[in-house]
Scaffold this active site. Structure first.
Site, PDB file in Angstrom:
ATOM      1  N   CYS A 113       0.812  -1.221   0.000  1.00 41.03           N
ATOM      2  CA  CYS A 113       0.000   0.000   0.000  1.00 41.03           C
ATOM      3  C   CYS A 113       0.843   1.268   0.000  1.00 41.03           C
ATOM      4  CB  CYS A 113      -0.943  -0.007   1.196  1.00 41.03           C
ATOM      5  SG  CYS A 113      -1.881  -1.540   1.313  1.00 41.03           S
TER       6      CYS A 113
ATOM      7  N   CYS B 289     -12.967   0.140   8.799  1.00 38.80           N
ATOM      8  CA  CYS B 289     -12.157  -0.421   7.712  1.00 38.80           C
ATOM      9  C   CYS B 289     -12.338   0.421   6.446  1.00 38.80           C
ATOM     10  CB  CYS B 289     -12.584  -1.855   7.387  1.00 38.80           C
ATOM     11  SG  CYS B 289     -12.653  -2.952   8.821  1.00 38.80           S
TER      12      CYS B 289
ATOM     13  N   LYS C  15     -10.209   5.910   4.529  1.00 40.58           N
ATOM     14  CA  LYS C  15     -11.509   5.457   5.003  1.00 40.58           C
ATOM     15  C   LYS C  15     -12.667   5.974   4.145  1.00 40.58           C
ATOM     16  CE  LYS C  15     -14.729   3.727   7.331  1.00 40.58           C
ATOM     17  NZ  LYS C  15     -15.440   3.665   6.056  1.00 40.58           N
TER      18      LYS C  15
ATOM     19  N   HIS D 153      -9.227   3.810  -1.015  1.00 39.33           N
ATOM     20  CA  HIS D 153      -7.879   3.246  -0.953  1.00 39.33           C
ATOM     21  C   HIS D 153      -7.596   2.341  -2.157  1.00 39.33           C
ATOM     22  CE1 HIS D 153      -4.180   1.672   0.435  1.00 39.33           C
ATOM     23  NE2 HIS D 153      -4.606   0.695   1.194  1.00 39.33           N
TER      24      HIS D 153
END
Lengths: 394, 394
Positions: free
Chosen positions: B86, B209, B331, B335
């Site tokens: 990431c 998440c 969030k 992402h």
């Protein structure tokens, strides 16, 4: 802009190593790399690492860079995995040079690793094919050998290149590889064997194609400010060039030349201030025999269309005027994808320091490495100079 | 060593875009990037590109860097795909800075793209999980949410952090994201919604998440020698830091701190010559709400163990003393893995130039971006300064 030097380079053997992991193989290469540093190096002195790896088939897909550097004892340093298909670690070497020249690192590691013979994941072989163009080549059923077979056919039709000339490339690679204890296929092959082998993709026979190998390699690049701490015989990186291109053959104007190689070579020669006739040897990307002939032409070793004649005239044999792939090349030394580019610099490092053993080129002062991604979607070229020459100039 | 400046930054919307491809999304981001350059930029002026992408599931696994840059009209330039899970394009930004500082490039593009919502390849979701540690976590059944749930549990046990505090992170992110037209989940959520949502991995609920998103982002980095050709308002990159760490949680001394973030932050602050209290805002890596609380502590926004209190006190809201994730963060903004790090600099660029619209931080002069790979196997931190400040200093 600081100059950058290779102060150490080493590799694992290339081959099939079912009892090794990608981590253990990289560690072997890293240890060979640090052992080659004349005055020694402590891993804690390394500021940064660039790791070439395609990394698939049940292994670490993300963070595989840190996964191997941590295992090698390089704790906490910035580590990035770089991918440019088969030009992964050639690109990594270039970015390590940038890191050093930028002043953000004094000592950078560029390396690579690939485990290609482990078929325990059924997707392994599948994935290794996907560096070809996906939508118009791979999904139409074209393999890598198929792509290079098309290139070979076009070269034959356009310039009269013969299958025997392709075979002579393989014979030469194996002659050299037989003298390289790290080679995957370290045995000689005859012209008859190369010619008579099974066809993989017409006109390419088995001996016109490189193997899939396990292996790892590493190169330590230091700034001019610290190189002398590590060795009295640093190898200067005097030229760097890189380029990209359309990933698919269909995106190119010609099937018989790789523009990315031409641009990368031109930029590297210009930065080094030399022309190709100054080279004493070269390691070029011979994933298939036709690729070596293309490299001769695109890197200016001969006129366009004369690559077949160049090998036939013996110019690129170990005893010729411009020995090419003294290591055995991808064909005989092997082609563990992520390691290949860095591995080419291992050979150049040895040749320029006179430590290439039975395959030493006499008076090797300037060498070139040439790493290609896919069928030419990326290319990276480095020009390196022997310590004596580097010292005279500095 | 030349200074490096951001002269343009842009992104595609983040979301689910079934009719887009990774190439078309990247092109959208690239166009937004070039359009943000005040005096304009011709693609041919860009010397080099670094592309962050995990790139899996039926797409181009090898050479995906050149595949997207060619499609965006960046013909022939050196392009390398960089992967650090990431933290891919955060790493790409750093390497673009090195390329510029090295003198080998005057203008470098760092960008990233990910298509995560296309499930046409059955391996897609599988592969997105494998940035976790493979042998001891993933193969034992641990997911990413599971890893961060363990971190959250440990933080709660060690420091008394509450689930309500985790929820407040989510509420804040959604408040900001609702003001970001490019956000994937651009709507507000209440504390009750965050608390009452389905449990993903105890103690984390769905709202703790981040989503999986499609998206792309780009940043143009210029040397001090050419920045003025492109804009009178360049954003200076005054600090850069990066680090790696063991890929698995089990390799760490603590579950409640990421050493890679601490080291990257320390190096970035030192290079910028500032302490954390000088920051006017920050974009941190909140893949899970607990990750934002860890970032508060590891980046020195508060004392160790006080991260939960910091959000409860409202310090990091848009109106607080140190607004965090004004974009909505991972969030709410989303992402898309390979794009995330570069996308953080898009927000910083807008904040520092006063073009962040409804979510503008008043008098934003110094900002920070923080991009994490995996559960902390890699981290990259950048410190950026507003044009006025950059001009005063130059």
């Amino acid at each position: 802009m600081r100059d950058a030097y290779v102060i150490g380079a080493g590799q694992s053997p290339y081959g099939s190593f079912p009892s090794e992991s990608y981590r253990s193989l990289f560690r072997t290469a890293f240890e060979a790399t640090t052992e080659s540093v004349d005055h020694g190096v402590d891993p804690s002195e390394i500021d940064e690492a660039f790791i070439g790896m395609i990394s698939i088939g049940g292994r670490q897909l993300g963070l595989s860079g840190p996964a191997v550097t941590e295992h090698a004892g390089l704790h906490g340093i910035p580590t990035t995995r770089v991918e440019n298909a088969c030009a992964a670690s050639g690109s990594g070497v270039r970015h390590a040079i940038q890191a050093v020249k930028s002043g953000m690192a004094d000592l950078a590691l560029a390396g690579g690793v690939e485990m290609m013979t482990d078929l325990s994941s059924d997707t392994t072989r599948y994935w290794f094919g996907v560096s070809g163009e996906t939508e118009w080549e791979r999904m139409a059923g074209t393999t890598f050998s198929g792509v290079y077979a098309q290139i070979a056919s076009a070269h034959m039709a356009e310039y009269g290149t013969t299958r025997e000339q392709l075979s002579r490339v393989a014979v030469k690679s194996h002659e050299n590889g037989a003298r390289n204890p790290k080679a995957h296929l370290g045995f000689e092959c005859s012209l008859e064997q190369a010619e008579g082998a099974a066809t993989v993709a017409d006109p390419l026979t088995l001996y016109h194609c490189c193997p899939t190998s396990d292996g790892a390699a590493g190169v330590l690049i230091a700034s001019e400010d610290v190189a002398a701490e590590y060795t009295d015989r640093p190898v200067k990186i005097s030229g760097v060039g890189a380029a990209s291109d359309g990933v698919g053959l269909f995106q190119r104007e010609s099937y018989t030349s790789l523009p990315a190689t031409r641009k990368a070579g031109r930029d590297a020669y210009e930065m080094a201030g030399i022309s190709p006739d100054k080279l004493d040897f070269a390691e070029v990307h011979d994933c298939f025999s036709i690729a070596e002939i293309l490299a001769y032409e695109d890197l200016g070793f001969c006129e366009v269309g004369q690559g077949g004649q160049l090998i036939e005239d013996g110019v690129t044999t170990l005893e010729g005027d411009l020995p090419v792939n003294t290591s055995g090349g991808l064909k005989s030394k092997g082609h563990p994808i992520g390691a290949t580019g860095a591995g080419q610099l291992v050979e150049a490092f040895d040749q320029l320091r006179g430590t290439a053993g039975d395959r030493q080129v006499e008076d090797a002062e300037i060498g070139l490495t040439h790493n290609v991604g896919g069928s030419g979607g990326a290319a990276v070229v480095h020009v390196l100079e022997a310590p004596e020459r580097a010292e005279v100039e500095s």
